[in-house]
Design an enzyme around this catalytic site. Structure first.
Site, mmCIF file in Angstrom:
data_model
loop_
_atom_site.group_PDB
_atom_site.id
_atom_site.type_symbol
_atom_site.label_atom_id
_atom_site.label_comp_id
_atom_site.label_asym_id
_atom_site.label_seq_id
_atom_site.Cartn_x
_atom_site.Cartn_y
_atom_site.Cartn_z
ATOM 1 N N ASP A 126 45.326 45.429 44.155
ATOM 2 C CA ASP A 126 45.557 46.358 45.396
ATOM 3 C C ASP A 126 44.008 47.028 45.372
ATOM 4 O O ASP A 126 42.988 46.429 45.188
ATOM 5 C CB ASP A 126 46.445 47.118 45.161
ATOM 6 C CG ASP A 126 46.604 48.276 46.280
ATOM 7 O OD1 ASP A 126 47.451 48.091 47.406
ATOM 8 O OD2 ASP A 126 46.168 49.466 46.190
ATOM 9 N N HIS B 6 54.247 42.605 47.678
ATOM 10 C CA HIS B 6 52.818 43.275 47.113
ATOM 11 C C HIS B 6 52.834 43.453 45.738
ATOM 12 O O HIS B 6 51.766 43.238 44.938
ATOM 13 C CB HIS B 6 52.688 44.511 47.999
ATOM 14 C CG HIS B 6 51.346 45.203 47.443
ATOM 15 N ND1 HIS B 6 49.995 44.715 47.785
ATOM 16 C CD2 HIS B 6 51.097 46.372 46.936
ATOM 17 C CE1 HIS B 6 49.159 45.579 47.550
ATOM 18 N NE2 HIS B 6 49.872 46.581 46.818
#
Length: 353
Positions: free
Chosen positions: A129, A323
């Protein structure tokens, strides 16, 4: 993706049999390093005997060093020394109010200073991320320090010679619409209103649902206020782990983490200056691992990446993953990391096993 969430409702979790750090794990040392008014907290994990090399892992939003809990014991078992900071704004690291403190020249210099306290050799670098974007910039600013780099979920973007706004970026990439809310101050105000809301947000962003199946976060909106106090337990975090996340995010609230979206970051003067100094190519071995069901960072964003990598780019896709790929599918991710490092170190790696 239709539901526009970073943890889709049909995501599976395959992490039950993997060794992971616990919140108070005695296998790691807790370290601190100060830079004027800013202090970083990080964990240091060492193997028995001399390390093969040092691995630095950097986390994203909204996470902690603990987001790498499934990778640290595994990398140590392979013979690596591992450094994992709470990034600026998070956990026991300082959370300055001013967005300007979250610039990549400042933050990369701080993390490099931490690394140099523990090794004078080039390192293996991994990020997820915002931590992955940070990792790419660390390679841009300090190429001599990096032996190899891997990114989870975030493709490389060379520094831009042209300034652009967050609004401009969202027009080009609607999957980043949520960033407008995070940068505005709205999200942190919603979350920080009560401990119950913070707990609901953290459970929800890690996959928890309302009784009706509602989400706490969508990439098309951001944080969904009416669901904050209705969210059930996360499928990715035990009770002990969610308690730890709530404890750590209670230290500073969400303003510091959201400053990563307020800072000019990838869009401001620093990027223009960096673009003048580099051609934007990555000249160390690199791997990019994408998650099939990540609505914020869909796999197609990795198309055409190869042109930026002089040493070649290894690309992998984790099927069925959200994610939070390194937590949801740690065996697959750990195997990818091991095979990548092995391909870089060659005989050095074999000799240590």
């Amino acid at each position: 993706m239709s539901d526009q969430t970073i943890f889709p409702s049909d995501s599976k979790v395959n992490n039950k049999s993997v060794d992971a750090l616990t919140p108070n794990d005695t296998r790691v040392e807790h370290k601190f390093k100060s830079f004027g008014d800013i202090t970083y907290h990080y964990i240091l994990a060492k193997p028995q005997g001399k390390p093969i090399s040092t691995v630095l892992l950097t986390h994203g939003w909204p996470d902690l060093h603990f987001g790498w809990r499934y990778q640290v014991p595994y990398l140590v078992s392979l013979g690596f020394q591992v450094i994992v900071p709470d990034m600026l704004g998070y956990g026991q690291t300082s959370a300055p109010d001013a967005p300007e403190e979250y610039s990549f020249p400042k933050m990369t210099a701080q993390i490099v200073a931490i690394v140099k306290d523990h090794t004078d050799q080039p390192i293996i670098l991994g990020g997820h991320d915002w931590g992955a974007f940070f990792a790419w910039r660390l390679v841009n600013y300090y190429p001599e320090l990096i032996r190899a780099v891997f990114s989870l979920c975030v493709p490389y973007a060379p520094p831009s010679p042209v300034k652009h706004s967050l609004e401009d970026m969202v027009k080009r990439m609607p999957n980043f619409t949520y960033q407008l809310q995070l940068a505005s101050g709205v999200a942190e105000n919603l979350i920080d209103k009560s401990p119950e809301r913070l707990r609901g947000f953290l459970n929800g962003v890690f996959g928890g649902r309302t009784p009706e199946g509602g989400y706490v976060f969508k990439v098309s909106e951001g944080v969904i206020e009416e669901n904050l106090e209705k969210i059930g337990p996360s499928p990715l975090l035990s009770q002990e782990e969610i308690d730890f996340y709530v404890q750590e995010f209670s230290r500073h609230g969400m303003h510091g983490p959201c400053n990563w979206y307020r800072s000019p970051g990838p869009r401001g003067d620093d990027e223009q200056e960096l673009a003048k100094k580099t051609d934007g190519k990555i000249r160390v071995p690199a791997m990019l691992v994408m998650a099939e069901k990540d609505a914020a960072l869909p796999p197609h964003m990795a198309d055409g990446q190869e042109k930026y990598f002089e040493e070649g780019l290894r690309k992998e896709l984790v099927s069925g993953s959200s994610h939070w790929v390194q937590v949801q599918f740690p065996v697959i991710v750990n195997d990818y990391i091991r095979d990548f490092i092995k391909s870089v170190l060659g005989d050095e790696f074999k000799a240590a096993l």
